[in-house]
Design an enzyme around this catalytic site. Sequence first.
Site, PDB file in Angstrom:
ATOM      1  N   SER A 291       0.844  -1.198   0.000  1.00 55.45           N
ATOM      2  CA  SER A 291       0.000   0.000   0.000  1.00 55.45           C
ATOM      3  C   SER A 291       0.873   1.239   0.000  1.00 55.45           C
ATOM      4  O   SER A 291       1.986   1.228   0.554  1.00 55.45           O
ATOM      5  CB  SER A 291      -0.895   0.027   1.238  1.00 55.45           C
ATOM      6  OG  SER A 291      -1.569   1.273   1.336  1.00 55.45           O
TER       7      SER A 291
ATOM      8  N   TYR B   8      -1.630  -0.373  10.497  1.00 52.60           N
ATOM      9  CA  TYR B   8      -1.793  -0.714   9.080  1.00 52.60           C
ATOM     10  C   TYR B   8      -0.569  -0.284   8.270  1.00 52.60           C
ATOM     11  O   TYR B   8       0.002  -1.073   7.507  1.00 52.60           O
ATOM     12  CB  TYR B   8      -3.052  -0.043   8.526  1.00 52.60           C
ATOM     13  CG  TYR B   8      -3.288  -0.338   7.052  1.00 52.60           C
ATOM     14  CD1 TYR B   8      -3.726  -1.587   6.646  1.00 52.60           C
ATOM     15  CD2 TYR B   8      -3.055   0.642   6.085  1.00 52.60           C
ATOM     16  CE1 TYR B   8      -3.938  -1.866   5.296  1.00 52.60           C
ATOM     17  CE2 TYR B   8      -3.267   0.375   4.740  1.00 52.60           C
ATOM     18  CZ  TYR B   8      -3.706  -0.881   4.356  1.00 52.60           C
ATOM     19  OH  TYR B   8      -3.904  -1.160   3.019  1.00 52.60           O
TER      20      TYR B   8
END
Length: 260
Positions: A141, A154
């Site tokens: 990501s 995350y």
Amino acid sequence: MSYYKGKTVWITGASSGIGEATAKLLSQQGANVIISARRESELERVKSECTSPEKVEVLPLDLENHSQSEQWVTDAWELFDGIDILLSNGGIGQFGASLETKNEVERKVFEINYFGNVALSKSLLPKMLEAGKGQITVISSMAGKFGQAKLAAYSASKAAVTLYYESLKEELYNTPVKIQVVSPGFIQTNVTINSLRPDGTKVEKNSPAQENGMPTDVFAKKLLKAMQKDKFHHYIGNKELLAVPLHTFVPSLLYKMLRK
């Protein structure tokens, strides 16, 4: 002829979003596709909506239970007598202040996003090396490039994924197995909706950035092109990707913008 025609591609996180869109596109291009995720009923739906469902196999798994990774690999390998590409896309989001987030929530994020992906790759790699071919493309990501408020676990898990596979790429440099990382920007998926709150419950709400992001079918086309290239790390997104060079060269400006 499509680059993927006749190739066997195993996709985790294939019951929705990026995984679903990519599975459908690969089926359209003549690939043998193995689709994995936790929800078997959703995997069956995806299979039924593929161009060639007879060339799509369903293999349910839960990356959090990664002690079973060797069995998953054995089962997947036998479905089409080998695996050419693993698209390691399975993962989970997290959103909440660090001091409010339970330790077990942060651990769950890492068990799925990092340890689950790594265990699957480590179980599959010996077979690929013995076969003398193979590719592992991992979905990381843009959030793994820099820290952001309320995304600590995350972002950290995705940064760990990127660095692990960059190290693995170097270890396998003189082998026929290709290692690759793709970092999406904002894509129209349910990752925010399904993200974990500090107490472990789901956010159940999408973000405007996600809603206005790149459609998954557009992303899938760009992803399949990127997977054919030798470049290790690809970013796929829209103007939000400008945050990457900003963080590298003028981080103070980036964080000033993010705080607004």
